[in-house]
Design a protein around this motif. Structure first.
Motif, short mmCIF file in Angstrom:
data_model
loop_
_atom_site.label_atom_id
_atom_site.label_comp_id
_atom_site.label_asym_id
_atom_site.label_seq_id
_atom_site.Cartn_x
_atom_site.Cartn_y
_atom_site.Cartn_z
N ILE A 145 0.83 -1.20 0.00
CA ILE A 145 0.00 0.00 0.00
C ILE A 145 0.87 1.26 0.00
O ILE A 145 0.60 2.22 -0.73
CB ILE A 145 -0.94 -0.01 1.22
CG1 ILE A 145 -1.96 -1.15 1.08
CG2 ILE A 145 -1.67 1.32 1.35
CD1 ILE A 145 -2.83 -1.36 2.30
N ILE A 146 1.92 1.23 0.80
CA ILE A 146 2.83 2.37 0.84
C ILE A 146 3.52 2.56 -0.52
O ILE A 146 3.65 3.68 -1.02
CB ILE A 146 3.87 2.18 1.95
CG1 ILE A 146 3.18 2.13 3.31
CG2 ILE A 146 4.92 3.28 1.92
CD1 ILE A 146 4.09 1.79 4.46
N VAL A 148 2.41 1.61 -3.46
CA VAL A 148 1.45 2.05 -4.48
C VAL A 148 1.26 3.56 -4.43
O VAL A 148 1.09 4.22 -5.47
CB VAL A 148 0.11 1.31 -4.28
CG1 VAL A 148 -1.00 1.98 -5.08
CG2 VAL A 148 0.24 -0.15 -4.71
N MET A 149 1.30 4.12 -3.24
CA MET A 149 1.13 5.57 -3.11
C MET A 149 2.34 6.34 -3.62
O MET A 149 2.26 7.54 -3.89
CB MET A 149 0.87 5.93 -1.64
CG MET A 149 -0.45 5.40 -1.11
SD MET A 149 -0.84 5.99 0.56
CE MET A 149 0.49 5.21 1.50
N ILE A 150 3.48 5.66 -3.74
CA ILE A 150 4.70 6.33 -4.19
C ILE A 150 4.95 6.12 -5.68
O ILE A 150 5.34 7.04 -6.40
CB ILE A 150 5.91 5.82 -3.37
CG1 ILE A 150 5.71 6.17 -1.89
CG2 ILE A 150 7.22 6.40 -3.89
CD1 ILE A 150 6.77 5.61 -0.98
N SER A 152 4.29 5.31 -9.70
CA SER A 152 3.32 5.74 -10.70
C SER A 152 2.37 4.59 -11.08
O SER A 152 2.69 3.42 -10.89
CB SER A 152 4.04 6.24 -11.96
OG SER A 152 4.86 5.21 -12.51
N ARG A 153 1.21 4.92 -11.63
CA ARG A 153 0.17 3.93 -11.90
C ARG A 153 0.58 2.90 -12.94
O ARG A 153 0.12 1.76 -12.89
CB ARG A 153 -1.11 4.63 -12.36
CG ARG A 153 -1.79 5.44 -11.26
CD ARG A 153 -3.12 5.96 -11.72
NE ARG A 153 -3.83 6.66 -10.64
CZ ARG A 153 -5.04 7.19 -10.77
NH1 ARG A 153 -5.68 7.12 -11.93
NH2 ARG A 153 -5.61 7.81 -9.74
N GLN A 156 2.12 -0.28 -11.28
CA GLN A 156 1.45 -0.92 -10.14
C GLN A 156 1.17 -2.39 -10.37
O GLN A 156 1.15 -3.18 -9.43
CB GLN A 156 0.16 -0.17 -9.81
CG GLN A 156 0.40 1.22 -9.23
CD GLN A 156 -0.88 1.95 -8.88
OE1 GLN A 156 -1.98 1.43 -9.06
NE2 GLN A 156 -0.75 3.17 -8.38
#
Length: 235
Positions: A145-146, A148-150, A152-153, A156
């Protein structure tokens, strides 16, 4: 009238079975909570130390689009493999240390019901495997989760697949350690797990084969780690 009695008898029988299943489930949840609730201070200390070292990964020169716990492929043959894979090694060590052998302790305890003490059977073993997999998924999931927030899409999907591989690898290593725990030889269990994972990090050809395609887009590590997990759990 007979049909009504049969239906009522069947409903009563199913109700008793559901009640017993619910009692077993509640007992398992309570027991897991008791097992995981101990040693909070030591676990918090391990977590803080691990978080400090793991946070440095996002400031390093390594590709953050690959999950931190996933082993790396050296871009050049002259690059030291172990140096490149220090963060995956940290992930495995941190995951094993944070568990504090409590999954193994849960497997060793007797299975107590409300009124009857039953021996450890397949249901108890299946709950142990579920507990182990949930722990590995939780340990990797929080870090995913951490990440994914950092990241880019567009990276992912790769991040998710490599996180699954890291979680399964951690589960296999913990099962190997658990064999030593059950045989009352913890040192041998830890030494075997460390030797196997160090060998994986040192053999570039094996790592390249594991990430190569198996069926379609599925890499080879999917069947290998799945078979290893079930084989080690039934050993």
């Amino acid at each position: 009238m007979l049909w009504i009695l049969l239906i009522a008898h069947y409903g009563l029988y199913r109700g008793v079975q559901l009640q017993r299943s619910a009692e077993k489930l509640m007992h398992a949840i309570c027991r897991i909570g008791q097992v995981c609730g101990r040693k909070k201070g030591l676990r918090m200390l391990i977590f803080v130390i691990y978080a400090i070292f793991a946070s440095r990964f996002y400031y390093s020169a390594q590709d953050t689009g690959i999950f931190m716990g996933m082993f790396r492929i050296a871009p050049a043959m002259s690059h030291p493999d172990l140096t490149l894979n220090m963060y995956p090694l940290l992930f495995m060590v941190g995951g094993i240390a944070l568990a504090l052998e409590q999954c193994s302790e849960y497997l060793m305890i007797p299975d107590y019901l409300v009124y009857v003490r039953s021996r450890r059977g397949w249901s108890h073993f299946c709950r142990y495997c579920a507990l182990l997999l949930c722990y590995c998924a939780l340990f990797a999931g929080v870090q995913l989760i951490i990440a994914v927030m950092i990241v880019s899409r567009d990276r992912q999907e790769c991040l998710l697949m490599t996180a699954i591989c890291a979680a399964l690898t951690l589960a296999v290593l913990m099962l190997i350690i658990n064999i030593g725990y059950l045989l009352n030889c913890r040192v041998m269990g830890y030494a075997t797990a460390a030797a196997l994972y160090t060998a994986l990090l040192s053999l570039d050809g094996v790592r390249r084969w594991l990430i190569s395609s198996w069926i379609g887009i599925l890499p080879c590590w999917v069947p290998v780690l799945t078979v290893l997990f079930f084989w080690r759990s039934l050993w």
